[in-house]
Scaffold this motif. Structure first.
Motif, PDB file in Angstrom:
ATOM      1  N   ALA A  25       1.129 -30.100 -29.488  1.00 54.29           N
ATOM      2  CA  ALA A  25       0.098 -30.986 -30.037  1.00 54.29           C
ATOM      3  C   ALA A  25       0.009 -30.842 -31.558  1.00 54.29           C
ATOM      4  O   ALA A  25      -0.090 -31.849 -32.270  1.00 54.29           O
ATOM      5  N   LEU A  26       0.054 -29.613 -32.056  1.00 55.54           N
ATOM      6  CA  LEU A  26       0.027 -29.413 -33.504  1.00 55.54           C
ATOM      7  C   LEU A  26       1.247 -30.022 -34.171  1.00 55.54           C
ATOM      8  O   LEU A  26       1.148 -30.612 -35.255  1.00 55.54           O
ATOM      9  N   TYR A  27       2.397 -29.889 -33.534  1.00 59.77           N
ATOM     10  CA  TYR A  27       3.616 -30.479 -34.090  1.00 59.77           C
ATOM     11  C   TYR A  27       3.489 -32.004 -34.178  1.00 59.77           C
ATOM     12  O   TYR A  27       3.802 -32.596 -35.205  1.00 59.77           O
ATOM     13  N   LEU A  28       3.031 -32.621 -33.097  1.00 57.67           N
ATOM     14  CA  LEU A  28       2.876 -34.078 -33.114  1.00 57.67           C
ATOM     15  C   LEU A  28       1.865 -34.535 -34.156  1.00 57.67           C
ATOM     16  O   LEU A  28       2.089 -35.519 -34.865  1.00 57.67           O
ATOM     17  N   LEU A  29       0.738 -33.821 -34.240  1.00 57.12           N
ATOM     18  CA  LEU A  29      -0.268 -34.190 -35.231  1.00 57.12           C
ATOM     19  C   LEU A  29       0.260 -34.033 -36.650  1.00 57.12           C
ATOM     20  O   LEU A  29      -0.069 -34.822 -37.535  1.00 57.12           O
ATOM     21  N   GLY A  30       1.082 -33.021 -36.875  1.00 55.44           N
ATOM     22  CA  GLY A  30       1.664 -32.835 -38.199  1.00 55.44           C
ATOM     23  C   GLY A  30       2.716 -33.877 -38.525  1.00 55.44           C
ATOM     24  O   GLY A  30       2.787 -34.373 -39.650  1.00 55.44           O
ATOM     25  N   VAL A  31       3.547 -34.225 -37.551  1.00 53.62           N
ATOM     26  CA  VAL A  31       4.596 -35.218 -37.789  1.00 53.62           C
ATOM     27  C   VAL A  31       3.992 -36.602 -37.999  1.00 53.62           C
ATOM     28  O   VAL A  31       4.456 -37.366 -38.853  1.00 53.62           O
ATOM     29  N   LEU A  32       2.967 -36.918 -37.232  1.00 53.13           N
ATOM     30  CA  LEU A  32       2.334 -38.226 -37.373  1.00 53.13           C
ATOM     31  C   LEU A  32       1.441 -38.316 -38.607  1.00 53.13           C
ATOM     32  O   LEU A  32       0.979 -39.397 -38.957  1.00 53.13           O
ATOM     33  N   GLY A  33       1.174 -37.187 -39.241  1.00 53.28           N
ATOM     34  CA  GLY A  33       0.377 -37.192 -40.455  1.00 53.28           C
ATOM     35  C   GLY A  33      -1.111 -37.251 -40.231  1.00 53.28           C
ATOM     36  O   GLY A  33      -1.867 -37.552 -41.156  1.00 53.28           O
ATOM     37  N   ILE A  34      -1.559 -36.992 -39.025  1.00 52.83           N
ATOM     38  CA  ILE A  34      -2.991 -37.043 -38.740  1.00 52.83           C
ATOM     39  C   ILE A  34      -3.698 -35.863 -39.387  1.00 52.83           C
ATOM     40  O   ILE A  34      -4.762 -36.009 -39.975  1.00 52.83           O
ATOM     41  N   ILE A  35      -3.106 -34.678 -39.254  1.00 50.82           N
ATOM     42  CA  ILE A  35      -3.610 -33.498 -39.958  1.00 50.82           C
ATOM     43  C   ILE A  35      -2.432 -32.847 -40.673  1.00 50.82           C
ATOM     44  O   ILE A  35      -1.285 -33.126 -40.378  1.00 50.82           O
ATOM     45  N   GLY A  36      -2.720 -31.990 -41.594  1.00 47.86           N
ATOM     46  CA  GLY A  36      -1.649 -31.288 -42.265  1.00 47.86           C
ATOM     47  C   GLY A  36      -1.762 -31.238 -43.762  1.00 47.86           C
ATOM     48  O   GLY A  36      -0.956 -30.606 -44.417  1.00 47.86           O
ATOM     49  N   ALA A  37      -2.754 -31.901 -44.328  1.00 49.98           N
ATOM     50  CA  ALA A  37      -2.907 -31.867 -45.777  1.00 49.98           C
ATOM     51  C   ALA A  37      -3.401 -30.496 -46.234  1.00 49.98           C
ATOM     52  O   ALA A  37      -2.949 -29.990 -47.251  1.00 49.98           O
ATOM     53  N   GLU A  38      -4.305 -29.896 -45.473  1.00 51.12           N
ATOM     54  CA  GLU A  38      -4.872 -28.608 -45.867  1.00 51.12           C
ATOM     55  C   GLU A  38      -4.099 -27.437 -45.283  1.00 51.12           C
ATOM     56  O   GLU A  38      -3.930 -26.418 -45.934  1.00 51.12           O
ATOM     57  N   ILE A  39      -3.659 -27.574 -44.032  1.00 51.66           N
ATOM     58  CA  ILE A  39      -2.944 -26.480 -43.373  1.00 51.66           C
ATOM     59  C   ILE A  39      -1.540 -26.947 -43.008  1.00 51.66           C
ATOM     60  O   ILE A  39      -1.342 -28.107 -42.635  1.00 51.66           O
ATOM     61  N   PRO A  40      -0.563 -26.087 -43.138  1.00 47.93           N
ATOM     62  CA  PRO A  40       0.808 -26.464 -42.763  1.00 47.93           C
ATOM     63  C   PRO A  40       0.959 -26.442 -41.236  1.00 47.93           C
ATOM     64  O   PRO A  40       1.307 -25.423 -40.646  1.00 47.93           O
ATOM     65  N   THR A  41       0.691 -27.563 -40.591  1.00 47.26           N
ATOM     66  CA  THR A  41       0.644 -27.598 -39.133  1.00 47.26           C
ATOM     67  C   THR A  41       1.997 -27.314 -38.491  1.00 47.26           C
ATOM     68  O   THR A  41       2.041 -26.763 -37.397  1.00 47.26           O
ATOM     69  N   LEU A  42       3.090 -27.674 -39.150  1.00 46.49           N
ATOM     70  CA  LEU A  42       4.389 -27.409 -38.551  1.00 46.49           C
ATOM     71  C   LEU A  42       4.676 -25.916 -38.497  1.00 46.49           C
ATOM     72  O   LEU A  42       5.239 -25.424 -37.517  1.00 46.49           O
ATOM     73  N   ALA A  43       4.281 -25.187 -39.525  1.00 45.66           N
ATOM     74  CA  ALA A  43       4.466 -23.736 -39.516  1.00 45.66           C
ATOM     75  C   ALA A  43       3.551 -23.083 -38.488  1.00 45.66           C
ATOM     76  O   ALA A  43       3.968 -22.167 -37.776  1.00 45.66           O
ATOM     77  N   VAL A  44       2.321 -23.552 -38.389  1.00 50.47           N
ATOM     78  CA  VAL A  44       1.397 -23.008 -37.392  1.00 50.47           C
ATOM     79  C   VAL A  44       1.904 -23.318 -35.993  1.00 50.47           C
ATOM     80  O   VAL A  44       1.864 -22.458 -35.104  1.00 50.47           O
ATOM     81  N   ALA A  45       2.411 -24.524 -35.781  1.00 44.67           N
ATOM     82  CA  ALA A  45       2.948 -24.892 -34.469  1.00 44.67           C
ATOM     83  C   ALA A  45       4.125 -24.008 -34.104  1.00 44.67           C
ATOM     84  O   ALA A  45       4.267 -23.581 -32.954  1.00 44.67           O
ATOM     85  N   PHE A  46       4.980 -23.697 -35.072  1.00 43.71           N
ATOM     86  CA  PHE A  46       6.118 -22.817 -34.814  1.00 43.71           C
ATOM     87  C   PHE A  46       5.656 -21.442 -34.356  1.00 43.71           C
ATOM     88  O   PHE A  46       6.162 -20.894 -33.374  1.00 43.71           O
TER      89      PHE A  46
END
Length: 65
Positions: A25-46
């Protein structure tokens, strides 16, 4: 000495599956650009996915110990 692999307990399986779902879910939200400006969602998802993998690995390898 051979390593005996056993199925993990239900709780370990459920926790690792939950980590995988959260990571996806975090990966999808980060790729779609819904969240991720403040936190690096792809790194957190990993790292959440790695936590789930480590839980499952420990559950398989250490159940009989």
């Amino acid at each position: 000495m051979a390593l005996r692999l056993t199925p993990p307990t239900k709780n370990i399986f459920y926790l690792s599956t939950l980590c995988a779902i959260i990571a996806f879910a975090l990966y999808l939200l980060g790729v779609l650009g819904i969240i991720g400006a403040e936190i690096p969602t792809l790194a957190v998802a990993f790292w959440v996915a790695m936590l789930g993998w480590a839980l499952m690995t420990a559950g398989v390898a250490l159940k009989g110990v």
